[in-house]
Structures are given as structure tokens and as C-alpha cells.
Scaffold this motif. Structure first.
Motif, PDB file in Angstrom:
ATOM      1  N   GLU A   8       0.490  -5.036   8.143  1.00  0.00           N
ATOM      2  CA  GLU A   8       0.184  -4.697   6.756  1.00  0.00           C
ATOM      3  C   GLU A   8      -1.247  -4.189   6.611  1.00  0.00           C
ATOM      4  O   GLU A   8      -2.169  -4.667   7.283  1.00  0.00           O
ATOM      5  CB  GLU A   8       0.389  -5.913   5.850  1.00  0.00           C
ATOM      6  N   VAL A   9      -1.411  -3.223   5.721  1.00  0.00           N
ATOM      7  CA  VAL A   9      -2.724  -2.702   5.356  1.00  0.00           C
ATOM      8  C   VAL A   9      -2.847  -2.736   3.838  1.00  0.00           C
ATOM      9  O   VAL A   9      -1.953  -2.260   3.126  1.00  0.00           O
ATOM     10  CB  VAL A   9      -2.917  -1.253   5.863  1.00  0.00           C
ATOM     11  N   ASP A  10      -3.923  -3.301   3.336  1.00  0.00           N
ATOM     12  CA  ASP A  10      -4.223  -3.304   1.909  1.00  0.00           C
ATOM     13  C   ASP A  10      -5.136  -2.133   1.579  1.00  0.00           C
ATOM     14  O   ASP A  10      -6.208  -1.998   2.177  1.00  0.00           O
ATOM     15  CB  ASP A  10      -4.907  -4.608   1.487  1.00  0.00           C
ATOM     16  N   GLY A  61     -13.070   4.983   3.345  1.00  0.00           N
ATOM     17  CA  GLY A  61     -13.854   4.257   2.376  1.00  0.00           C
ATOM     18  C   GLY A  61     -13.029   3.588   1.305  1.00  0.00           C
ATOM     19  O   GLY A  61     -13.473   2.655   0.644  1.00  0.00           O
ATOM     20  N   GLU A  62     -11.792   4.064   1.116  1.00  0.00           N
ATOM     21  CA  GLU A  62     -10.935   3.474   0.108  1.00  0.00           C
ATOM     22  C   GLU A  62      -9.932   2.499   0.694  1.00  0.00           C
ATOM     23  O   GLU A  62      -9.106   1.951  -0.021  1.00  0.00           O
ATOM     24  CB  GLU A  62     -10.176   4.594  -0.629  1.00  0.00           C
ATOM     25  N   SER A  63      -9.980   2.261   2.020  1.00  0.00           N
ATOM     26  CA  SER A  63      -8.972   1.431   2.662  1.00  0.00           C
ATOM     27  C   SER A  63      -9.564   0.114   3.109  1.00  0.00           C
ATOM     28  O   SER A  63     -10.621   0.076   3.723  1.00  0.00           O
ATOM     29  CB  SER A  63      -8.395   2.159   3.884  1.00  0.00           C
ATOM     30  N   GLY A  64      -8.856  -0.967   2.823  1.00  0.00           N
ATOM     31  CA  GLY A  64      -9.244  -2.263   3.328  1.00  0.00           C
ATOM     32  C   GLY A  64      -8.615  -2.484   4.684  1.00  0.00           C
ATOM     33  O   GLY A  64      -7.900  -1.653   5.210  1.00  0.00           O
ATOM     34  N   GLY A  65      -8.881  -3.649   5.276  1.00  0.00           N
ATOM     35  CA  GLY A  65      -8.263  -3.974   6.538  1.00  0.00           C
ATOM     36  C   GLY A  65      -6.869  -4.528   6.314  1.00  0.00           C
ATOM     37  O   GLY A  65      -6.353  -4.575   5.212  1.00  0.00           O
ATOM     38  N   ALA A  66      -6.263  -4.970   7.423  1.00  0.00           N
ATOM     39  CA  ALA A  66      -4.977  -5.628   7.310  1.00  0.00           C
ATOM     40  C   ALA A  66      -5.173  -6.953   6.607  1.00  0.00           C
ATOM     41  O   ALA A  66      -6.295  -7.434   6.431  1.00  0.00           O
ATOM     42  CB  ALA A  66      -4.379  -5.841   8.700  1.00  0.00           C
ATOM     43  N   GLU A  67      -4.074  -7.562   6.208  1.00  0.00           N
ATOM     44  CA  GLU A  67      -4.194  -8.749   5.369  1.00  0.00           C
ATOM     45  C   GLU A  67      -4.924  -9.849   6.090  1.00  0.00           C
ATOM     46  O   GLU A  67      -5.080  -9.869   7.304  1.00  0.00           O
ATOM     47  CB  GLU A  67      -2.800  -9.226   4.945  1.00  0.00           C
ATOM     48  N   VAL A  81      -7.371  -0.475  -1.371  1.00  0.00           N
ATOM     49  CA  VAL A  81      -7.986  -0.732  -2.679  1.00  0.00           C
ATOM     50  C   VAL A  81      -8.216   0.609  -3.366  1.00  0.00           C
ATOM     51  O   VAL A  81      -8.980   1.448  -2.874  1.00  0.00           O
ATOM     52  CB  VAL A  81      -9.317  -1.493  -2.517  1.00  0.00           C
ATOM     53  N   LEU A  82      -7.574   0.832  -4.502  1.00  0.00           N
ATOM     54  CA  LEU A  82      -7.707   2.078  -5.242  1.00  0.00           C
ATOM     55  C   LEU A  82      -8.964   2.066  -6.094  1.00  0.00           C
ATOM     56  O   LEU A  82      -9.629   1.031  -6.253  1.00  0.00           O
ATOM     57  CB  LEU A  82      -6.469   2.301  -6.114  1.00  0.00           C
ATOM     58  N   ARG A  83      -9.309   3.216  -6.658  1.00  0.00           N
ATOM     59  CA  ARG A  83     -10.546   3.333  -7.427  1.00  0.00           C
ATOM     60  C   ARG A  83     -10.552   2.443  -8.668  1.00  0.00           C
ATOM     61  O   ARG A  83     -11.611   2.037  -9.147  1.00  0.00           O
ATOM     62  CB  ARG A  83     -10.781   4.789  -7.822  1.00  0.00           C
ATOM     63  N   ASP A  84      -9.378   2.146  -9.197  1.00  0.00           N
ATOM     64  CA  ASP A  84      -9.322   1.282 -10.378  1.00  0.00           C
ATOM     65  C   ASP A  84      -9.309  -0.198 -10.028  1.00  0.00           C
ATOM     66  O   ASP A  84      -9.170  -1.061 -10.900  1.00  0.00           O
ATOM     67  CB  ASP A  84      -8.097   1.630 -11.233  1.00  0.00           C
ATOM     68  N   GLY A  85      -9.434  -0.510  -8.755  1.00  0.00           N
ATOM     69  CA  GLY A  85      -9.491  -1.895  -8.319  1.00  0.00           C
ATOM     70  C   GLY A  85      -8.148  -2.493  -7.940  1.00  0.00           C
ATOM     71  O   GLY A  85      -8.098  -3.606  -7.399  1.00  0.00           O
ATOM     72  N   SER A  86      -7.078  -1.790  -8.204  1.00  0.00           N
ATOM     73  CA  SER A  86      -5.760  -2.302  -7.837  1.00  0.00           C
ATOM     74  C   SER A  86      -5.550  -2.182  -6.326  1.00  0.00           C
ATOM     75  O   SER A  86      -6.198  -1.384  -5.650  1.00  0.00           O
ATOM     76  CB  SER A  86      -4.662  -1.539  -8.586  1.00  0.00           C
ATOM     77  N   VAL A  87      -4.656  -2.990  -5.803  1.00  0.00           N
ATOM     78  CA  VAL A  87      -4.421  -3.060  -4.367  1.00  0.00           C
ATOM     79  C   VAL A  87      -2.969  -2.724  -4.066  1.00  0.00           C
ATOM     80  O   VAL A  87      -2.053  -3.248  -4.708  1.00  0.00           O
ATOM     81  CB  VAL A  87      -4.757  -4.465  -3.816  1.00  0.00           C
ATOM     82  N   ILE A  88      -2.782  -1.842  -3.110  1.00  0.00           N
ATOM     83  CA  ILE A  88      -1.447  -1.504  -2.638  1.00  0.00           C
ATOM     84  C   ILE A  88      -1.322  -1.981  -1.193  1.00  0.00           C
ATOM     85  O   ILE A  88      -2.182  -1.684  -0.359  1.00  0.00           O
ATOM     86  CB  ILE A  88      -1.181   0.008  -2.697  1.00  0.00           C
ATOM     87  N   THR A  89      -0.281  -2.730  -0.885  1.00  0.00           N
ATOM     88  CA  THR A  89      -0.038  -3.192   0.476  1.00  0.00           C
ATOM     89  C   THR A  89       1.054  -2.330   1.105  1.00  0.00           C
ATOM     90  O   THR A  89       2.142  -2.185   0.541  1.00  0.00           O
ATOM     91  CB  THR A  89       0.395  -4.671   0.494  1.00  0.00           C
ATOM     92  N   THR A  90       0.725  -1.744   2.257  1.00  0.00           N
ATOM     93  CA  THR A  90       1.657  -0.865   2.952  1.00  0.00           C
ATOM     94  C   THR A  90       1.930  -1.422   4.341  1.00  0.00           C
ATOM     95  O   THR A  90       1.023  -1.937   5.007  1.00  0.00           O
ATOM     96  CB  THR A  90       1.070   0.556   3.092  1.00  0.00           C
ATOM     97  N   ARG A  91       3.166  -1.324   4.772  1.00  0.00           N
ATOM     98  CA  ARG A  91       3.547  -1.767   6.111  1.00  0.00           C
ATOM     99  C   ARG A  91       3.711  -0.554   7.021  1.00  0.00           C
ATOM    100  O   ARG A  91       4.350   0.416   6.629  1.00  0.00           O
ATOM    101  CB  ARG A  91       4.842  -2.580   6.060  1.00  0.00           C
TER     102      ARG A  91
END
Length: 220
Positions: free
Chosen positions: A67-69, A204-210, A71-81
């Protein structure tokens, strides 16, 4: 030792679909380069250069994806597998299994590198591993003129593709005087595309895995 440390396919047909191998399992590579390969329709084999944390994480998950989280510019988080074909570690028994991959991956076209600037050093372990992997690609007939291999480097150093090529060509493994390696040295110059990738803006807009992934943001 579990299969996720030994590059065993995560399903019966995984190696028949895999077209990319990535050396490094850091967050940047997992969050940016692997998704780019997925967009190309490439399943990926991930190789951790140091330690066993990623393979242990995948064994704990018990699936075919991580999984990768984002973080969008509005602060929301999308988790993708993101699904992978296999993974393993160059530590211990996994190292020999890694060099056996080219013979098993008939569709191999891309090699992604993300080992951080600390890994891009003369005769460094990652560079020697890459050089030996390319030699086994040569032995297996991968990287022909009709289906060349592209080596893609995401590390944050100037002209990283050129630096990677230089380290591979100059390392002790490649420069071995063994006569049977001479054709391989020539093939490295003729049949490889060494590419630099600047993905810093997207990353810059991507977080790490969970959070249960024990590995930090480094390239190993």
C-alpha cells in the motif's frame, strides 16, 4: 526462509507477466517508479539491497501487493495498492536467487534503480550487484537489439544515468580479466539505455507505504 525473501513468484504466472526488476525498495521507488511501471503494464520484481524488512512486511501482509498513501493538496489521503510479481533480499540466500531471475523473466525490459546517492559509489555493493545482474541478463539473452533493456535511475544526483553507467562499467566485476566477460562488456555499451529520471515534483505529493512497513525512506 520465506519466499518473499527469496524472489519466489507470488503466483504461478507472475514471472510470465513481469517486465521490470527494481533494485531498491525505498519509499520513493515504491511510491513513484513502481506505479509508473504499472501504467506501462509492467509487473515488477522488487529487490532489497540491505536487510530483509520489505520481504518480511510482504510475508506479514500475505498478499501480492503493498500500500501507498498519497496526500493530496487538500490534505485528503488516498491509499493505493500496487501488485508485484515477487520480492526478495540480496542478503543471504536471496542473492543467488536474484542473479537467477534473468533466466526466468523472458519479458524483462526495464531495470529500475533506487539506492540513494550513498549507493552510487565505485565498487559499492549495489553497483556490483547491478553489474552482476546485467551479466546474467547477457547470459540469458536479455537485452537483444530487438528488445533492449532500459536501466532507469531515480536517485537524486546530477546526471544519475551517466553516473550509474560509469560505476557499472568501472566496477571490479565488469572489469574482470576473465575472457568470457569481454562480449558482455561490449554489450553494456551497445545494448543498454541508461536513463535519468527526475520525479521529485510528483514524489513531493506522495507519502510512504502505510505505517506497518518497517523500512524507512532509503533506497535499500
Amino acid at each position: 526462509m520465506v519466499g518473499t525473501l527469496l524472489f519466489e513468484p507470488l503466483d504461478a504466472d507472475a514471472f510470465s507477466r513481469a517486465r521490470a526488476v527494481c533494485l531498491g525498495t525505498g519509499r520513493f521507488l515504491r511510491a513513484v517508479l513502481v506505479p509508473a511501471f504499472e501504467e506501462l503494464g509492467c509487473e515488477v520484481v522488487l529487490a532489497q539491497t540491505r536487510g530483509t524488512s520489505f520481504g518480511s512486511y510482504m510475508a506479514k501482509r500475505g498478499g501480492h501487493d503493498y500500500e501507498v498513501d498519497t496526500v493530496l493538496r487538500d490534505g485528503s489521503v488516498i491509499t493505493t495498492r500496487y501488485k508485484i510479481a515477487a520480492c526478495g533480499s540480496l542478503a543471504g540466500a536471496g542473492r543467488a536467487r536474484f542473479f537467477g531471475l534473468p533466466a526466468k523473466l523472458e519479458k524483462l525490459r526495464y531495470i529500475g534503480i533506487g539506492v540513494t546517492e550513498a549507493g552510487l559509489v565505485h565498487n559499492g555493493d549495489a553497483m556490483c550487484a547491478l553489474a552482476e545482474f546485467l551479466y546474467h541478463c547477457f547470459l540469458a539473452g536479455r537485452g537483444s537489439s530487438t528488445a533492449p533493456l532500459s536501466v532507469l535511475n531515480t536517485d537524486n544526483v546530477p546526471f544519475n544515468g551517466d553516473a550509474l553507467r560509469s560505476h557499472v562499467l568501472s566496477c571490479d566485476f565488469t572489469q574482470s580479466s576473465a575472457s568470457h566477460r569481454s562480449p558482455h562488456r561490449s554489450s553494456l555499451k551497445r545494448r543498454r539505455t541508461w536513463s535519468s529520471i527526475d520525479l521529485s515534483e510528483q514524489a513531493g505529493e506522495s507519502g510512504g507505504a502505510e505505517g506497518d512497513h518497517p523500512e524507512g525512506g532509503g533506497g535499500g
